[in-house]
Motif scaffolding. Structure first.
Motif, PDB file in Angstrom:
ATOM      1  N   ASN A  20       3.988   3.284   7.655  1.00 10.80           N
ATOM      2  CA  ASN A  20       3.501   2.037   7.064  1.00 10.80           C
ATOM      3  C   ASN A  20       2.735   2.269   5.764  1.00 10.80           C
ATOM      4  O   ASN A  20       1.829   1.526   5.426  1.00 10.80           O
ATOM      5  CB  ASN A  20       2.614   1.291   8.058  1.00 10.80           C
ATOM      6  N   ALA A  21       3.055   3.372   5.071  1.00 12.60           N
ATOM      7  CA  ALA A  21       2.359   3.637   3.815  1.00 12.60           C
ATOM      8  C   ALA A  21       2.659   2.546   2.795  1.00 12.60           C
ATOM      9  O   ALA A  21       3.786   2.087   2.648  1.00 12.60           O
ATOM     10  CB  ALA A  21       2.803   4.990   3.255  1.00 12.60           C
ATOM     11  N   ILE A  22       1.629   2.119   2.090  1.00 15.70           N
ATOM     12  CA  ILE A  22       1.776   1.076   1.077  1.00 15.70           C
ATOM     13  C   ILE A  22       1.988   1.731  -0.274  1.00 15.70           C
ATOM     14  O   ILE A  22       1.304   2.671  -0.641  1.00 15.70           O
ATOM     15  CB  ILE A  22       0.511   0.203   1.045  1.00 15.70           C
ATOM     16  N   ALA A  23       2.986   1.278  -1.008  1.00 11.26           N
ATOM     17  CA  ALA A  23       3.277   1.855  -2.321  1.00 11.26           C
ATOM     18  C   ALA A  23       2.025   1.835  -3.178  1.00 11.26           C
ATOM     19  O   ALA A  23       1.372   0.806  -3.329  1.00 11.26           O
ATOM     20  CB  ALA A  23       4.402   1.083  -2.987  1.00 11.26           C
ATOM     21  N   GLY A  24       1.701   2.996  -3.733  1.00 14.61           N
ATOM     22  CA  GLY A  24       0.547   3.085  -4.597  1.00 14.61           C
ATOM     23  C   GLY A  24      -0.772   3.138  -3.865  1.00 14.61           C
ATOM     24  O   GLY A  24      -1.823   3.047  -4.492  1.00 14.61           O
TER      25      GLY A  24
END
Length: 486
Positions: A20-24
């Motif tokens: 679930n990593a968020i871009a940036g």
């Protein structure tokens, strides 16, 4: 974004890959392309990146997911192996107030060898140790996180310095009140002059108060008795050997009464040792949750002083003159042994070591600890834990089991497994970076490329600078001692 291609990180994790990593998403540190050593499963997880923010691990991700993070520092860990920070579960600080600074010098030695936590098993510098514990926790002092027992509980006129000496239940309760007031991390109890009755009472009362206990076992008590009473850890492997003899209790009582020496008793324990009986006792230890800290390295050094007197050890440059002077009493005792006595101590050590894999197989938790510190001759803070891991493997553990003894087992024992011991999201970012695979060869733990403590990076140059600084301090202390004279 700063890049440090010279720095490699080795981490161990049991965490599934983050999805679930968020871009940036911003992090302080991204360890890129490490081979993570999972010390719990005993497996390798190649091409993993570890994201760290505010001193804690945010996620362990694959190469594709790693691109979603924007990091202040990126560490290229290609070709490196990552394990959790190491724990030395039996150390000592002591030697009197005159040696406070020499003991303080030991803290960087631990960190420079990848040891991010130590369990101080008592000495006579408790006020200083409490202060160091708090200063390290606040980030004001460089060194491993310290878990301490404070002064240990003993009987009247103990030979050990700094003890809380008791002779009654009322004094026991007062001692425990005092230790709790100091917020000790566990309670250490030894058997020099403490009666077996008060020993058991101390274990039971500490357990009732929710305190972990660690101890030397009185000869008059069996391992079954102290384990059933609630003892959490037995310090030193030789105590475990006598449990394999049907004469454990009777000979122990004779030692306590002064009717027989421990050396003579050991000869009879050895002659009557029954592996089946030992395994049954060890299984009950495991069921009661009693761990053991073998401290093989320290015992082996003294056992084999006839073959290596350690006078020319390069590591002595890191040990202050006052601390080196405390080594003398064990050295002098060993020097009094004739050829027969030397052969006997070799036999006793080697035979006692044979129970190590039996304990592991029975499910007893093994804690890696050195017994390093004052009094314990040539048993060095820092490198000593790597020597201990080598001996654990030599005497029957697998590299994976040895790594567990120096990582997750210590964290679990002290109730901090939610924060330490493995590398997964939410845990403190204590990481040791290795140049080789420790699951293949435990000697790889000595090949440290870098250490991350609570998210703070120490590359090889930093670690070497720590060692050089300690050597410089010790050299000045030696010069001052020489000028002062005898």
């Amino acid at each position: 974004m700063n890049t440090h291609p010279f720095l490699s990180i080795a981490l161990a994790t049991t965490l599934p890959l983050a999805s679930n990593a968020i871009a940036g998403e911003h992090v302080d540190l991204l360890v890129r392309d490490a081979t993570v050593v999972d010390v719990v499963a005993g497996s390798l997880q190649p091409h993993r990146s570890i994201a760290v923010r505010d001193g804690r691990i945010v996620a362990v991700v694959d190469a594709k997911q790693a691109r979603a993070y924007d990091a202040t520092d990126v560490l290229d860990a290609k070709g490196k192996f990552a394990i959790p920070g190491l724990w030395d579960m039996h150390v000592h600080f002591g030697g009197g107030d005159a040696l406070i600074e020499e003991n303080r010098n030991l803290l960087p030695l631990y960190l420079a060898h990848g040891i991010t936590a130590v369990r101080d098993a008592a000495g006579d510098l408790s006020p200083s140790v409490f202060a160091w514990r708090d200063a390290v926790a606040r980030g004001e002092l460089s060194g491993p996180r310290i878990f301490t027992s404070g002064p240990k509980i003993e009987g009247y006129k103990s030979i050990w310095p700094g003890d809380l000496e008791i002779g009654s239940i009322a004094e026991l309760n007062a001692a425990l009140d005092q230790l709790q007031g100091w917020k000790v991390d566990f309670v250490k109890i030894t058997d020099n002059t403490l009666s077996p009755e008060l020993f058991l009472a101390a274990v039971k009362e500490a357990d009732r108060r929710g305190l972990k206990t660690s101890a030397h076992v009185p000869y008059a008590l069996t391992l079954d008795e102290v384990s059933a009473a609630g003892l959490d850890s037995i310090e030193h492997l030789d105590y475990a050997f006598k449990a394999g003899s049907p004469l454990e209790k009777s000979l122990g009582e004779k030692i306590a009464k002064g009717e027989i020496t421990s050396h003579d008793a050991w000869t009879q324990w050895n002659a009557t040792f029954d592996p089946a009986l030992a395994r049954a006792v060890y299984t009950r230890l495991a069921q009661h949750g009693t761990a053991i800290t073998p401290t093989i390295n320290g015992s082996r050094v003294v056992t084999y002083l006839d073959q290596d007197d350690h006078h020319d050890d390069p590591y002595l440059k890191y040990i202050g003159p006052g601390l080196q002077a405390t080594y003398t009493w064990r050295v002098e005792r060993a020097a009094k042994d004739d050829a027969q006595a030397i052969a006997k101590r070799h036999e006793r050590f080697e035979k006692s070591a044979t129970v190590l894999p039996m304990l592991q197989q029975a499910g007893v938790t093994i804690l890696a600890g050195t017994d390093a510190g004052f009094l314990n001759s040539y048993n060095y803070p820092g490198i000593g834990l790597h020597q201990e891991l080598g001996w654990l493997v030599h005497y029957g553990l697998t590299p994976q089991q040895a790594l567990q003894a120096a990582t997750i087992n210590g964290a679990r024992f002290l109730g901090h497994q939610d924060e330490y011991g493995t590398l997964e999201a939410g845990k403190v970012a204590d990481v040791v970076l290795l140049d080789a695979n420790p699951l293949r060869d435990i000697g790889a733990t000595r090949k440290i490329h870098a250490v991350v403590q609570h998210g703070q990076i120490h590359d090889r140059a930093d670690l070497d600078a720590m060692l050089a600084d300690v050597a410089s301090r010790v050299a000045r202390q030696r010069e001052a001692a020489a000028k002062a004279g005898p």
